[in-house]
Every structure is written in C-alpha cells, then in structure tokens.
Design a protein around this motif. Structure first.
Motif, PDB file in Angstrom:
ATOM      1  N   ILE A 170       6.989  56.528  54.709  1.00 62.45           N
ATOM      2  CA  ILE A 170       7.418  55.324  53.994  1.00 62.45           C
ATOM      3  C   ILE A 170       8.850  54.961  54.371  1.00 62.45           C
ATOM      4  CG2 ILE A 170       7.995  54.377  51.714  1.00 62.45           C
ATOM      5  CD1 ILE A 170       5.050  54.312  52.217  1.00 62.45           C
ATOM      6  N   LEU A 171       9.716  55.967  54.517  1.00 62.91           N
ATOM      7  CA  LEU A 171      11.095  55.696  54.942  1.00 62.91           C
ATOM      8  C   LEU A 171      11.115  55.060  56.333  1.00 62.91           C
ATOM      9  CD1 LEU A 171      12.964  58.925  53.734  1.00 62.91           C
ATOM     10  CD2 LEU A 171      13.153  56.616  52.781  1.00 62.91           C
ATOM     11  N   GLY A 172      10.239  55.537  57.221  1.00 68.78           N
ATOM     12  CA  GLY A 172      10.139  54.941  58.551  1.00 68.78           C
ATOM     13  C   GLY A 172       9.656  53.503  58.497  1.00 68.78           C
ATOM     14  N   VAL A 173       8.656  53.249  57.656  1.00 70.96           N
ATOM     15  CA  VAL A 173       8.120  51.886  57.509  1.00 70.96           C
ATOM     16  C   VAL A 173       9.174  50.955  56.916  1.00 70.96           C
ATOM     17  CG1 VAL A 173       6.429  50.487  56.257  1.00 70.96           C
ATOM     18  CG2 VAL A 173       5.718  52.625  57.340  1.00 70.96           C
ATOM     19  N   MET A 174       9.946  51.459  55.955  1.00 74.47           N
ATOM     20  CA  MET A 174      10.996  50.636  55.337  1.00 74.47           C
ATOM     21  C   MET A 174      12.068  50.266  56.354  1.00 74.47           C
ATOM     22  SD  MET A 174      11.306  52.578  51.669  1.00 74.47           S
ATOM     23  CE  MET A 174      12.802  51.749  51.205  1.00 74.47           C
ATOM     24  N   ALA A 175      12.404  51.223  57.235  1.00 73.42           N
ATOM     25  CA  ALA A 175      13.385  50.922  58.283  1.00 73.42           C
ATOM     26  C   ALA A 175      12.838  49.853  59.226  1.00 73.42           C
ATOM     27  CB  ALA A 175      13.713  52.199  59.056  1.00 73.42           C
ATOM     28  N   PHE A 229       9.000  63.793  63.167  1.00 74.87           N
ATOM     29  CA  PHE A 229       9.700  63.268  64.336  1.00 74.87           C
ATOM     30  C   PHE A 229       9.388  61.792  64.577  1.00 74.87           C
ATOM     31  CE2 PHE A 229      10.335  67.743  65.814  1.00 74.87           C
ATOM     32  CZ  PHE A 229      11.708  67.660  65.972  1.00 74.87           C
ATOM     33  N   CYS A 230       8.119  61.403  64.408  1.00 78.70           N
ATOM     34  CA  CYS A 230       7.769  59.985  64.603  1.00 78.70           C
ATOM     35  C   CYS A 230       8.472  59.099  63.580  1.00 78.70           C
ATOM     36  CB  CYS A 230       6.252  59.802  64.507  1.00 78.70           C
ATOM     37  SG  CYS A 230       5.343  60.460  65.921  1.00 78.70           S
ATOM     38  N   SER A 231       8.505  59.560  62.329  1.00 75.85           N
ATOM     39  CA  SER A 231       9.186  58.790  61.283  1.00 75.85           C
ATOM     40  C   SER A 231      10.679  58.715  61.548  1.00 75.85           C
ATOM     41  CB  SER A 231       8.939  59.432  59.911  1.00 75.85           C
ATOM     42  OG  SER A 231       7.564  59.507  59.626  1.00 75.85           O
ATOM     43  N   LEU A 232      11.264  59.862  61.927  1.00 73.24           N
ATOM     44  CA  LEU A 232      12.701  59.897  62.188  1.00 73.24           C
ATOM     45  C   LEU A 232      13.057  59.032  63.391  1.00 73.24           C
ATOM     46  CD1 LEU A 232      15.513  61.015  61.662  1.00 73.24           C
ATOM     47  CD2 LEU A 232      14.901  63.037  63.003  1.00 73.24           C
ATOM     48  N   VAL A 256      18.609  59.266  54.715  1.00 72.89           N
ATOM     49  CA  VAL A 256      17.615  59.590  55.743  1.00 72.89           C
ATOM     50  C   VAL A 256      18.030  60.839  56.516  1.00 72.89           C
ATOM     51  CG1 VAL A 256      16.660  58.815  57.947  1.00 72.89           C
ATOM     52  CG2 VAL A 256      16.693  57.258  55.996  1.00 72.89           C
ATOM     53  N   SER A 257      19.311  60.935  56.871  1.00 74.47           N
ATOM     54  CA  SER A 257      19.795  62.087  57.630  1.00 74.47           C
ATOM     55  C   SER A 257      19.670  63.373  56.833  1.00 74.47           C
ATOM     56  CB  SER A 257      21.261  61.867  58.039  1.00 74.47           C
ATOM     57  OG  SER A 257      21.393  60.728  58.850  1.00 74.47           O
ATOM     58  N   LEU A 258      20.059  63.329  55.564  1.00 73.76           N
ATOM     59  CA  LEU A 258      19.937  64.512  54.713  1.00 73.76           C
ATOM     60  C   LEU A 258      18.483  64.908  54.532  1.00 73.76           C
ATOM     61  CD1 LEU A 258      22.578  63.762  51.918  1.00 73.76           C
ATOM     62  CD2 LEU A 258      22.672  65.609  53.600  1.00 73.76           C
TER      63      LEU A 258
END
Length: 314
Positions: free
Chosen positions: A120-125, A214-217, A254-256
C-alpha cells in the motif's frame, strides 16, 4: 504450562504452546510498558478510525489518495491489533502462554498486514507520482477501477505471502524448548526453536517476502525520485519547501519501515538475537502504524477541513 527444557527429537510433538516473555521480565518495567503501549495502541486505533470515518463521510475525500489512506488505516488497525492486545494481557498476567494454533494465527495476521502495508505504501507513492508528474492524465491512470485493482492486488499478495510462511511453519517440529524472548510469535525466533530443517522456510522468507518488500521499496524510491525532480522545477522557494517537507516526512516513515523489516527478516537466521532484536517489531509494527495517520493525513489541509466540518455538524 511450565516452560519446556530442550528435549530429544522423539518428544518434538509435545510442544503445544509457547511462553511469550515480552520485552521485559521485570514486574516494575512491565507495568511501565503496559501503560506506554496502552497509550500507543489507543492513539493508533483512534487516529486510524478517525481517518476511516472522515474518508467515509466527506465526499471531498472520495479520491484515490484518500481511498488508499483508508486502506492503510484498516491495515494499521489490524497490524497493531494482531500483537498488542496479547502483549498487554501478558503484562498483567502470570500466564504468558499462547497455544500453537494461536501462535500461528498471530504470525499469519502480523505478516499479512505487514506485507499489505509495504504494498500500500508503494501504491500511495505511485499515486503521488502520477498526481504530481502527470496531472493531466491522473483521472485515467488512477480511475476507480485501477484503484480497486491495485488495492485488491496488495491485499491478495500480502495474504498469499503470509499463507506461504504459515504453511511452511506449520510442518516444523519443535524440540528446543518453548520459550520465546519476544512479545509475539515472529518467524525468526520460531526458527531458532525448531529442530527441523528450516532452509526452505528461510528461502521462502527471502524470495517471497523479499520480493514484496524490495518491489514496494523500489517502486516507492523511484516514485519519489521523479517527484523530487518535479518539485525542483517549482519556481517559488516557499512551494519547494512545502513540497519537500511533505516528501521528507513520508520518506522518513518509509525508510524506517522498510529498513527495520529488511534487517529483521532478510538476513541469516544465525545472526538473529531474540534479546537484542525483539524491540525492532515495536518500531515497524506498533509505532509507525500509530504515526501514519499523523504523517499522511492529519497534517493534510483537506483532512483538517473534513474534521472541522464534522465537528461543526456535531
């Protein structure tokens, strides 16, 4: 049930429950931890439930950005609820045991919500990237159908990832005691108590879980690189500072989040220490879900406007 001492292979089926020692065995410290985590849990619940309520009631928030924020709030409520209530109960009870079935269930939901949060964080970005870098095509790229598919994919992939770990964990045998120096049933400490060959489990953690992380990051970082380049083209200094302030807070979380997850799960199990590493999940599984409503929503003027409108109505 008394804690089991290490035993022979022939008795490996006798482990039917585990003892969760939590973050501390000191009674005075446990009372302090109970108060601290009760407060954190309540803030996380209220913050995320408030976001869900505002997004549901205010039509101005019926946009892709807030749709994903709503999904994130649901995930964060489930994320914290998978571990914190049991931890709080253990701090007030002498019985700190959890059944094998309960242990597997706790692990399944924690890993599920953790994986879904990554996605979800990846999608939001990506949503912010499209909004900032391709504003004229935003309605096409982020239509209701696309948003629904992205959210459904995140939930399906997160649940599938956790189901893989659950199925592999359920066939392991345990003959090295039943004491977990942890506040919940996590994958690395369970590996250390198993007398079975865990190489397949560790490979699944690295390959399946690692692919999601990794894909999300990578998607998040690439999106923010393009966002940063777009922000640098803003002519006014005030506009750049405002945009960078928002991006910096998002990137910090995100980094944390990704950093602690990578350090916990994607390294050799032999380097894992229950005593030293058990505090890491507190950061990505409890603290960050509490901070997400503040970082992503409550600083947002549209959310503040919706809150003021709701308070005025009441």
């Amino acid at each position: 049930m008394e804690p089991l001492e290490p035993m022979g292979r022939e008795n490996d089926t006798s482990v039917t429950e585990f003892i969760l020692l939590g973050l501390s065995s000191n009674p005075a410290e446990q009372l302090v931890l109970f108060g601290v985590f009760t407060a954190i849990y309540l803030v996380a619940l209220m913050g995320n439930m408030l976001i869900l309520l505002l997004v549901s009631l205010d039509s101005r928030l019926h946009t892709p950005m807030y749709f994903f924020l709503g999904n994130l709030s649901v995930v964060d409520i489930g994320y914290t609820s998978s571990t914190v209530p049991k931890m709080l109960a253990n701090y007030l009870s002498r019985d700190k045991s959890i059944s094998w079935a309960g242990c597997l269930s706790q692990m399944f939901f924690f890993i599920s919500f953790g994986g879904i949060e990554c996605l979800i964080l990846g999608v939001m970005a990506y949503d912010r990237y499209v909004a900032i870098c391709h504003p004229l095509h935003y309605g096409t790229f982020m239509s209701r159908r696309v948003c629904a598919l992205l959210a459904a994919a995140a939930w399906a992939m997160g649940l599938t990832n956790s189901a893989v770990h659950l199925s592999l964990m359920s066939i392991l045998s345990f003959c090295r005691g039943n004491i977990l120096h942890h506040f919940f049933c996590d994958i690395p400490p369970l590996f250390q108590l198993s007398c079975s060959d865990t190489r397949a489990n560790q490979a699944a953690t690295i390959v399946v879980g690692g692919a999601i992380v990794f894909c999300s990051l990578l998607g998040t970082l690439v999106s923010y690189v393009y966002i940063t380049l777009a922000v640098l083209r803003i002519r006014t200094r005030e506009g750049r500072l405002k945009a960078f302030s928002t991006c910096a807070s998002h990137l910090t979380v995100v980094s944390l989040y990704f950093g602690t997850i990578l350090f916990t799960y994607l390294r050799p199990n032999s380097t894992y220490s229950q005593e030293q590493d058990r505090a890491l999940p507190v950061l990505y599984g409890i603290i960050i879900p509490m901070l997400n409503p503040i970082i992503y929503s409550l600083r947002n003027k549209n959310v503040k406007g919706a809150l003021q409108k709701a308070l005025a109505r009441s």
